[in-house]
Design a protein around this motif. Sequence first.
Motif, PDB file in Angstrom:
ATOM      1  N   GLN A  52       0.850  -1.184   0.000  1.00  0.00           N
ATOM      2  CA  GLN A  52       0.000   0.000   0.000  1.00  0.00           C
ATOM      3  C   GLN A  52       0.887   1.236   0.000  1.00  0.00           C
ATOM      4  N   GLU A  53       0.641   2.156  -0.920  1.00  0.00           N
ATOM      5  CA  GLU A  53       1.339   3.440  -0.880  1.00  0.00           C
ATOM      6  C   GLU A  53       0.647   4.322   0.144  1.00  0.00           C
ATOM      7  N   ILE A  54       1.420   5.147   0.784  1.00  0.00           N
ATOM      8  CA  ILE A  54       0.872   6.044   1.795  1.00  0.00           C
ATOM      9  C   ILE A  54       0.467   7.349   1.119  1.00  0.00           C
ATOM     10  N   ALA A  55      -0.818   7.675   1.205  1.00  0.00           N
ATOM     11  CA  ALA A  55      -1.328   8.925   0.638  1.00  0.00           C
ATOM     12  C   ALA A  55      -1.134  10.069   1.624  1.00  0.00           C
ATOM     13  N   CYS A  56      -1.464   9.805   2.878  1.00  0.00           N
ATOM     14  CA  CYS A  56      -1.265  10.808   3.916  1.00  0.00           C
ATOM     15  C   CYS A  56      -1.287  10.116   5.279  1.00  0.00           C
ATOM     16  N   ALA A  57      -0.840  10.828   6.257  1.00  0.00           N
ATOM     17  CA  ALA A  57      -0.850  10.334   7.628  1.00  0.00           C
ATOM     18  C   ALA A  57      -1.187  11.504   8.539  1.00  0.00           C
ATOM     19  N   SER A  58      -2.030  11.233   9.524  1.00  0.00           N
ATOM     20  CA  SER A  58      -2.385  12.269  10.491  1.00  0.00           C
ATOM     21  C   SER A  58      -1.940  11.828  11.877  1.00  0.00           C
ATOM     22  N   VAL A  59      -1.492  12.804  12.639  1.00  0.00           N
ATOM     23  CA  VAL A  59      -1.023  12.552  13.994  1.00  0.00           C
ATOM     24  C   VAL A  59      -1.772  13.487  14.929  1.00  0.00           C
ATOM     25  N   LEU A  60      -2.468  12.917  15.893  1.00  0.00           N
ATOM     26  CA  LEU A  60      -3.119  13.696  16.948  1.00  0.00           C
ATOM     27  C   LEU A  60      -2.224  13.629  18.169  1.00  0.00           C
TER      28      LEU A  60
ATOM     29  N   GLU B 267       6.411  10.518  -0.426  1.00  0.00           N
ATOM     30  CA  GLU B 267       6.070   9.429   0.504  1.00  0.00           C
ATOM     31  C   GLU B 267       7.219   9.191   1.475  1.00  0.00           C
ATOM     32  N   ARG B 268       8.426   9.316   0.987  1.00  0.00           N
ATOM     33  CA  ARG B 268       9.612   9.158   1.836  1.00  0.00           C
ATOM     34  C   ARG B 268       9.584  10.175   2.981  1.00  0.00           C
ATOM     35  N   ALA B 269       9.243  11.421   2.676  1.00  0.00           N
ATOM     36  CA  ALA B 269       9.180  12.474   3.697  1.00  0.00           C
ATOM     37  C   ALA B 269       8.030  12.235   4.677  1.00  0.00           C
ATOM     38  N   VAL B 270       6.903  11.703   4.189  1.00  0.00           N
ATOM     39  CA  VAL B 270       5.780  11.374   5.076  1.00  0.00           C
ATOM     40  C   VAL B 270       6.231  10.339   6.101  1.00  0.00           C
ATOM     41  N   ILE B 271       6.917   9.302   5.643  1.00  0.00           N
ATOM     42  CA  ILE B 271       7.376   8.226   6.531  1.00  0.00           C
ATOM     43  C   ILE B 271       8.368   8.767   7.561  1.00  0.00           C
TER      44      ILE B 271
ATOM     45  N   ASP C  10       8.030   8.915  11.771  1.00  0.00           N
ATOM     46  CA  ASP C  10       9.057   8.418  12.686  1.00  0.00           C
ATOM     47  C   ASP C  10       9.491   9.514  13.652  1.00  0.00           C
ATOM     48  N   ASP C  11       9.679  10.723  13.152  1.00  0.00           N
ATOM     49  CA  ASP C  11      10.039  11.852  14.014  1.00  0.00           C
ATOM     50  C   ASP C  11       8.935  12.150  15.023  1.00  0.00           C
ATOM     51  N   ALA C  12       7.689  12.088  14.573  1.00  0.00           N
ATOM     52  CA  ALA C  12       6.558  12.429  15.445  1.00  0.00           C
ATOM     53  C   ALA C  12       6.446  11.484  16.631  1.00  0.00           C
ATOM     54  N   VAL C  13       6.720  10.197  16.426  1.00  0.00           N
ATOM     55  CA  VAL C  13       6.551   9.245  17.531  1.00  0.00           C
ATOM     56  C   VAL C  13       7.723   9.263  18.510  1.00  0.00           C
ATOM     57  N   SER C  14       8.798   9.957  18.174  1.00  0.00           N
ATOM     58  CA  SER C  14      10.005   9.907  19.004  1.00  0.00           C
ATOM     59  C   SER C  14       9.802  10.460  20.414  1.00  0.00           C
ATOM     60  N   ASP C  15       9.025  11.512  20.570  1.00  0.00           N
ATOM     61  CA  ASP C  15       8.870  12.142  21.879  1.00  0.00           C
ATOM     62  C   ASP C  15       7.649  11.665  22.659  1.00  0.00           C
TER      63      ASP C  15
ATOM     64  N   VAL D  31       2.880  -1.612   7.086  1.00  0.00           N
ATOM     65  CA  VAL D  31       2.916  -0.808   5.850  1.00  0.00           C
ATOM     66  C   VAL D  31       4.033   0.224   5.943  1.00  0.00           C
ATOM     67  N   LEU D  32       4.144   0.920   7.069  1.00  0.00           N
ATOM     68  CA  LEU D  32       5.215   1.911   7.239  1.00  0.00           C
ATOM     69  C   LEU D  32       6.589   1.258   7.119  1.00  0.00           C
ATOM     70  N   ALA D  33       6.751   0.065   7.700  1.00  0.00           N
ATOM     71  CA  ALA D  33       8.042  -0.628   7.644  1.00  0.00           C
ATOM     72  C   ALA D  33       8.399  -1.019   6.209  1.00  0.00           C
ATOM     73  N   VAL D  34       7.433  -1.562   5.459  1.00  0.00           N
ATOM     74  CA  VAL D  34       7.688  -1.977   4.079  1.00  0.00           C
ATOM     75  C   VAL D  34       7.995  -0.766   3.202  1.00  0.00           C
ATOM     76  N   ARG D  35       7.191   0.280   3.331  1.00  0.00           N
ATOM     77  CA  ARG D  35       7.410   1.472   2.499  1.00  0.00           C
ATOM     78  C   ARG D  35       8.737   2.155   2.862  1.00  0.00           C
ATOM     79  N   ALA D  36       9.105   2.148   4.151  1.00  0.00           N
ATOM     80  CA  ALA D  36      10.395   2.714   4.564  1.00  0.00           C
ATOM     81  C   ALA D  36      11.534   1.925   3.929  1.00  0.00           C
ATOM     82  N   MET D  37      11.399   0.598   3.907  1.00  0.00           N
ATOM     83  CA  MET D  37      12.423  -0.241   3.294  1.00  0.00           C
ATOM     84  C   MET D  37      12.540   0.054   1.795  1.00  0.00           C
ATOM     85  N   LEU D  38      11.394   0.186   1.111  1.00  0.00           N
ATOM     86  CA  LEU D  38      11.421   0.473  -0.322  1.00  0.00           C
ATOM     87  C   LEU D  38      12.075   1.817  -0.632  1.00  0.00           C
TER      88      LEU D  38
END
Length: 123
Positions: free
Chosen positions: A33-41, A65-69, A73-78, A94-101
């Motif tokens: 699955q390609e990532i179209a967008c991601a939201s973080v609350l 997509e690379r920048a979204v991923i 990762d940056d958002a979950v760090s804190d 999905v995030l792990a596979v797309r990050a690898m690609l």
Amino acid sequence: MQLLSVQLATFLDDAAASRCNERVGLDARYLLQEIACASVLSVTEKQDGEMLYAVETFSRRSMSERAVIASIDDAVSDAQVVVSFGGRSFDLPVLAVRAMLHEVHVPRLLALQSGSETSRHLD
């Protein structure tokens, strides 16, 4: 304390799924699955007990997509706690596979997926 909720919107990467099926006979639609967008609350409790809420969306309209991923990762760090709905079985793989690609280093997402940080991830 900071609590984070992550939600992905995806669509099938038809070309990659077709190649995978042709080469190894594997139906990989679920993972490709390609990532179209991601939201973080983000919910943060200040010292005085006041709650601060913020929503940030990372979209393919404004970044790769690379920048979204990398942004996820940056958002979950804190965050002390990461909450997801189906994240362990869908979003994190999905995030792990797309990050690898895309050859993106995502140590915080991989730690959540591997279960080494189970105290931080509620699914």
